[in-house]
Write a protein that holds these residues in place. Structure first.
Motif, PDB file in Angstrom:
ATOM      1  N   ARG A 119     -46.318  -8.151 -11.282  1.00 53.69           N
ATOM      2  CA  ARG A 119     -45.490  -9.074 -12.055  1.00 53.69           C
ATOM      3  C   ARG A 119     -44.227  -9.397 -11.281  1.00 53.69           C
ATOM      4  NH1 ARG A 119     -47.759  -7.738 -17.247  1.00 53.69           N
ATOM      5  NH2 ARG A 119     -49.786  -8.650 -17.023  1.00 53.69           N
ATOM      6  N   ASN A 120     -43.476 -10.325 -11.776  1.00 56.13           N
ATOM      7  CA  ASN A 120     -42.236 -10.709 -11.117  1.00 56.13           C
ATOM      8  C   ASN A 120     -41.058  -9.812 -11.481  1.00 56.13           C
ATOM      9  OD1 ASN A 120     -43.441 -12.849  -9.777  1.00 56.13           O
ATOM     10  ND2 ASN A 120     -43.115 -14.237 -11.491  1.00 56.13           N
ATOM     11  N   VAL A 121     -41.279  -8.825 -12.337  1.00 62.90           N
ATOM     12  CA  VAL A 121     -40.224  -7.909 -12.749  1.00 62.90           C
ATOM     13  C   VAL A 121     -40.580  -6.525 -12.233  1.00 62.90           C
ATOM     14  CG1 VAL A 121     -39.032  -6.903 -14.720  1.00 62.90           C
ATOM     15  CG2 VAL A 121     -39.782  -9.277 -14.826  1.00 62.90           C
ATOM     16  N   ALA A 123     -39.182  -2.235 -11.387  1.00 67.24           N
ATOM     17  CA  ALA A 123     -38.497  -1.127 -12.057  1.00 67.24           C
ATOM     18  C   ALA A 123     -36.978  -1.286 -12.004  1.00 67.24           C
ATOM     19  CB  ALA A 123     -38.926   0.198 -11.446  1.00 67.24           C
ATOM     20  N   LYS A 124     -36.457  -1.752 -10.887  1.00 66.29           N
ATOM     21  CA  LYS A 124     -35.004  -1.911 -10.759  1.00 66.29           C
ATOM     22  C   LYS A 124     -34.481  -2.971 -11.733  1.00 66.29           C
ATOM     23  CE  LYS A 124     -31.260  -2.806  -7.639  1.00 66.29           C
ATOM     24  NZ  LYS A 124     -30.759  -3.083  -6.342  1.00 66.29           N
ATOM     25  N   GLN A 125     -35.140  -4.107 -11.795  1.00 67.43           N
ATOM     26  CA  GLN A 125     -34.722  -5.163 -12.726  1.00 67.43           C
ATOM     27  C   GLN A 125     -34.841  -4.683 -14.173  1.00 67.43           C
ATOM     28  OE1 GLN A 125     -37.598  -7.851 -11.012  1.00 67.43           O
ATOM     29  NE2 GLN A 125     -35.974  -9.372 -10.695  1.00 67.43           N
ATOM     30  N   THR A 126     -35.887  -3.950 -14.453  1.00 71.11           N
ATOM     31  CA  THR A 126     -36.089  -3.431 -15.804  1.00 71.11           C
ATOM     32  C   THR A 126     -34.998  -2.436 -16.164  1.00 71.11           C
ATOM     33  OG1 THR A 126     -38.469  -3.761 -15.555  1.00 71.11           O
ATOM     34  CG2 THR A 126     -37.757  -2.315 -17.331  1.00 71.11           C
ATOM     35  N   THR A 127     -34.651  -1.565 -15.227  1.00 69.28           N
ATOM     36  CA  THR A 127     -33.561  -0.609 -15.459  1.00 69.28           C
ATOM     37  C   THR A 127     -32.266  -1.341 -15.778  1.00 69.28           C
ATOM     38  OG1 THR A 127     -34.537   1.049 -13.986  1.00 69.28           O
ATOM     39  CG2 THR A 127     -32.165   1.199 -14.379  1.00 69.28           C
ATOM     40  N   GLU A 128     -31.927  -2.335 -14.983  1.00 74.34           N
ATOM     41  CA  GLU A 128     -30.683  -3.090 -15.196  1.00 74.34           C
ATOM     42  C   GLU A 128     -30.672  -3.769 -16.568  1.00 74.34           C
ATOM     43  OE1 GLU A 128     -27.927  -2.982 -13.325  1.00 74.34           O
ATOM     44  OE2 GLU A 128     -29.052  -1.500 -12.163  1.00 74.34           O
ATOM     45  N   ALA A 129     -31.789  -4.374 -16.937  1.00 73.57           N
ATOM     46  CA  ALA A 129     -31.860  -5.063 -18.232  1.00 73.57           C
ATOM     47  C   ALA A 129     -31.751  -4.067 -19.384  1.00 73.57           C
ATOM     48  CB  ALA A 129     -33.169  -5.852 -18.339  1.00 73.57           C
ATOM     49  N   PHE A 130     -32.495  -2.978 -19.311  1.00 71.21           N
ATOM     50  CA  PHE A 130     -32.461  -1.982 -20.383  1.00 71.21           C
ATOM     51  C   PHE A 130     -31.070  -1.377 -20.529  1.00 71.21           C
ATOM     52  CE2 PHE A 130     -37.225  -0.622 -20.478  1.00 71.21           C
ATOM     53  CZ  PHE A 130     -37.569  -1.876 -20.937  1.00 71.21           C
TER      54      PHE A 130
END
Length: 142
Positions: A119-121, A123-130
């Motif tokens: 996917r385009n997302v 773990a790092k992007q997910t961490t930042e968003a969460f």
């Protein structure tokens, strides 16, 4: 999975004893979980999608060990959330148990849509968003 949980707990225990404030510790805990998920996919994916209540009812030594380790990690997060309430950086009007369930819900639900490399997302992007969503919502208003 036993080795993954052992490693996650060891890293989490190191985070908990650090000099960071509670929000810094929570950010690092979320980052650690998301990185572990990415590094240990698809094994963690399968484990997370299992019904954790069934794991607690598993009378085998493996089931008991996994339930104990999962509980240990959850306790570390609960203690960190309580630290945040006690130090005044996290809201006191929201029960710590409910904050923990909210945070665990966000992190654990990723198994439904976060597929490393697909996917385009990441773990790092997910961490930042969460962390942005959770910590800004949980932070006390100054």
């Amino acid at each position: 999975m036993v080795d993954v949980l052992d490693e996650n707990i060891a890293v989490a225990e190191g985070i908990i004893v650090s000099d960071d404030d509670a929000t810094g510790k929570l950010r690092r805990l979320v980052e650690q979980q998301m990185n572990s998920y990415g590094q240990n996919y698809p094994f963690v994916h399968v484990y997370i999608q299992e019904d954790m209540t069934q794991l607690q009812l598993d009378a085998t030594s493996w089931g008991k060990e996994m339930a104990r380790k999962t509980k240990r990690f959850e306790t570390l997060v609960l203690d960190t959330l309580q630290q945040g309430v006690d130090e005044g950086t996290l809201r006191g009007e929201v029960p710590v148990q409910l904050m923990a369930k909210s945070l665990f819900g966000m992190v654990k639900w990723t198994h439904r849509w976060l597929k490393p490399g697909m996917r385009n997302v990441d773990a790092k992007q997910t961490t930042e968003a969460f962390c942005a969503l959770f910590l800004e919502g949980a932070r006390t208003k100054t």
